[in-house]
Design an enzyme around this catalytic site. Sequence first.
Site, PDB file in Angstrom:
ATOM      1  N   GLU A 216      48.340  52.828   3.682  1.00  0.00           N
ATOM      2  CA  GLU A 216      47.083  53.569   3.838  1.00  0.00           C
ATOM      3  C   GLU A 216      46.349  53.125   5.096  1.00  0.00           C
ATOM      4  O   GLU A 216      45.131  53.265   5.211  1.00  0.00           O
ATOM      5  CB  GLU A 216      46.221  53.411   2.583  1.00  0.00           C
ATOM      6  CG  GLU A 216      46.833  54.100   1.368  1.00  0.00           C
ATOM      7  CD  GLU A 216      45.967  54.023   0.121  1.00  0.00           C
ATOM      8  OE1 GLU A 216      44.782  53.633   0.241  1.00  0.00           O
ATOM      9  OE2 GLU A 216      46.470  54.355  -0.965  1.00  0.00           O
TER      10      GLU A 216
ATOM     11  N   GLU B  90      39.095  46.847   1.037  1.00  0.00           N
ATOM     12  CA  GLU B  90      40.131  47.161   0.042  1.00  0.00           C
ATOM     13  C   GLU B  90      40.864  48.419   0.491  1.00  0.00           C
ATOM     14  O   GLU B  90      40.824  49.468  -0.143  1.00  0.00           O
ATOM     15  CB  GLU B  90      39.563  47.298  -1.367  1.00  0.00           C
ATOM     16  CG  GLU B  90      38.431  48.269  -1.558  1.00  0.00           C
ATOM     17  CD  GLU B  90      38.060  48.427  -3.031  1.00  0.00           C
ATOM     18  OE1 GLU B  90      38.958  48.346  -3.894  1.00  0.00           O
ATOM     19  OE2 GLU B  90      36.871  48.657  -3.307  1.00  0.00           O
TER      20      GLU B  90
END
Length: 664
Positions: A473, A464
Site C-alpha cells: 500500500e 499505519e
Amino acid sequence: MPLGQRSGDNSESRYCGTEVAYNDEIENTLTANLTGGFDFIVAPLLNPSYRPSKAKAPPVGGLHVPPFAGSDLILSPSQWSSHVVGKLSTWIDLDSENDILASDSEITLKQELSWASHLSLQACLLPTPPSGECANYARCVNQALEGLSSMQLWLRMPLTCNEVEDVESTQDEDAACKVNSTQIIKEDSWECWNTFRMLSEHHSQLSVALDITSESLPSPNALKRWLGEPVRAAVLHTSAFLTNKRGYPCLSKRHQMLVTSFFNHNIQVVLSGMPQQLVDVSEGSSASEGSEKGSEDGQVSVHPLRAYVDYISHLYKRMPPLTEQERFEMSYRDFLQAPLQPLMDNLEAQTYETFEKDNVKYSQYKLAIYMALRERVKEEDAETAVTVLMVVGAGRGPLVRTALEAAQEANLKLRVYAVEKNPNAVVTLHSLVALEGWKDLVTIVSCDMRSWEAPEKADILVSELLGSFGDNELSPECLDGAQRFLKKDGISIPSAYTSFIGPITAAKLYNDVKAHNDMAHFETSYVVKLHSVAKLCPPQSVFTFEHPNWSPKIDNRRYKKLTFEFSPDMGSAAVHGFGGYFDATLYKDVHLGIEPATATPDMFSWFPIYFPLRVPLYVPAGSTLVAHFWRCVSSTKVWYEWSVTSPAISPIHNPNGRSYWVGL
C-alpha cells in the site's frame, strides 16, 4: 439433526451422513437413518446388478428403463436435494480393456448422472478409478460436468500416500523380485486425483470424498496437502475405529485430530460399514456415555451405527467455541478482495470502522510509542520537554488517541500533528478533537503528507500505512516523502517491515480467479483470509524496508529469488500460487505482523495476500521450487511481477504492471 451447536458455526460440517446399501424402497431407508441420528444418506441410485449389455431389449419403439431405486415421487423435492447424495455404481470402469465393460460403464454413468440431475440432488459420489488409468473416466465426467447446473460430483479417493510399509516375505519372493520385498511402497492417491482433475480442467464442481479405512494414516505433511484441495466429504469406515475400555467405538489421537480438522474446513463426515464393536444395548447407556459423554435422553437408539455417530458428535461438541476473531473472519474465509489503494482512493467510513476495532494492533502501537517517548525524553527534562509527534495518514484518529494515551501513561508532554489527505476523514478528526478537548494538543492538517510543509521537525513519526504484503500500500514511498520533516535523530514507527512468501495449494482460490476467464485476474494479487489452503513450505522473507531511510538516493525497487525445498514425506503437490505476509518492527522489540511463525495473536486488521499462478504447478515429492519476485517502480505506479523457474517454468506474471498496479 446436526452433530451439535457451536456459536458462529453454520458450516455444512455440522451434518453427518451414512453410506447405505441399495434398496428400491429408498424412502424407508431414509426415514430409518434420519431417525437414527444422521442428516443425509449416500445411496445407490441404480440396482448394482444392472448391466446395459445384459438388459432385456425394450419394446419396439420404446425406451429401456433402468432399475432405479424408486420413482422421483416417493420423496419430496426437498428430501431429494437435502437428504440424499447419489452413489454411482461401484463396478464402473470406463478405462477397462474389456470393451463391453467400458461401454456399459459409460452408458450407466450417463444414465445415473442424468437421473441424479432430474432429482435435483446436490451431489453424487463417483467411484474410485479402479486403476491408475483414468483418462476415459475423466473425459466422460467432464462431458457430464458441462451439462450440470449446480450438482457437485465427489470423486472417491482412498487416503493413502507414497510411503514404505514393512511386510512379511520369503527369501524366494525376495529373490524373484530381485529387491528386498520386506518393504513395499503404497500408491499416492493424490496423484490419481491430480491427474483426474487436470484432465477435467480443474472444474469447480468436481471435488473429493476421502475414504478413511483401517489402514494407517499418511504422514502429517501428506495429510496437509488435502486441506487445500476441494474435499467435500470424508467417508469414515467403521473399521477405522478402535474400541475403548467400555466396548464403545473411538478413534486414535491422529484420527481425532484429522476429523477435527475436517470440521474446521467444512468437510462432512460420512460413516460407512457395519458395526465393529459389540455394544450392549441392555445397559441403557449411549455410545457417547461410553466415550465419557452422555446422550440427551440416556437411551440407546436401535440404529446399528448410533454409537459411531454419537462419538462423531462428541468430537464436534468438544471443540472450543469460535473466538471473536474467528467469528469476524468467518465471512471472509477464502474470499478474494482487491487490495486497498489508499493513495488513489479515499477509504469509506465502514472500512475505517473495521480497522479501528482492532484493539490488539493499537495496543502494540501504544507500547511502541510509550517506549519511544521514555527513551527520547531524559528524566530531568520530563516536566518541561514537549515531544513533537506526527501521525501521517491519521484517518479518523485512532493513532492520535493511542499516542496521547501513551504520553499520559509516560507522564510526558506531547504536541501532535494529524496529517490526513481524505477530506471526509478530516471532518471526523475535527469532531473528535472538539469532543475530547484536544484543541491545544492536536493540530489537524488536511493534506497529502508528501506535499505538506511542516512548521517544525518531528521527534516521532507514526503511521499505519502497512498492507498485507508490508509495502503493497506504498508505505515506503509515503514515508520516504514524509521523512523530510523528521529530525535526523528522529524515530519512525514502524521502523522496519519485511514481506514473506510461501507456496500454497488453494484449489478454491484458483477456481475463483479462473471463473473470470481472463488473464488479467491471474496477474492480480488479492487480499484473502486463507483458510482452505495447504501451506506447503515455511514462508521466506522477500523485501525489507527501513525507516527513516537517509540514503542519498532512495530506490524502492526490489528483486528476490527464493528456493523452497519440499519435504519428501509430503508426496507430490499442486501449487496454485503464493501466500504473502508481513512482519513489522514498530520500535525495537515491539512488533506486529501476520507471518504465520510470528503472527500477532488475535489481530485482524490484515489478511494475507494471494499471488496466483496462471497454470497450477505440479511439484514432485522432494523437489525444489524456485520462485522470483520483483517490486517495480515508475514515476506513476508501483507493481509486482512474479514467476517460477523450477520444477517447471511459468510466464512472468504482470509484466510492466499490465494487469495490476498501485498508483502513486
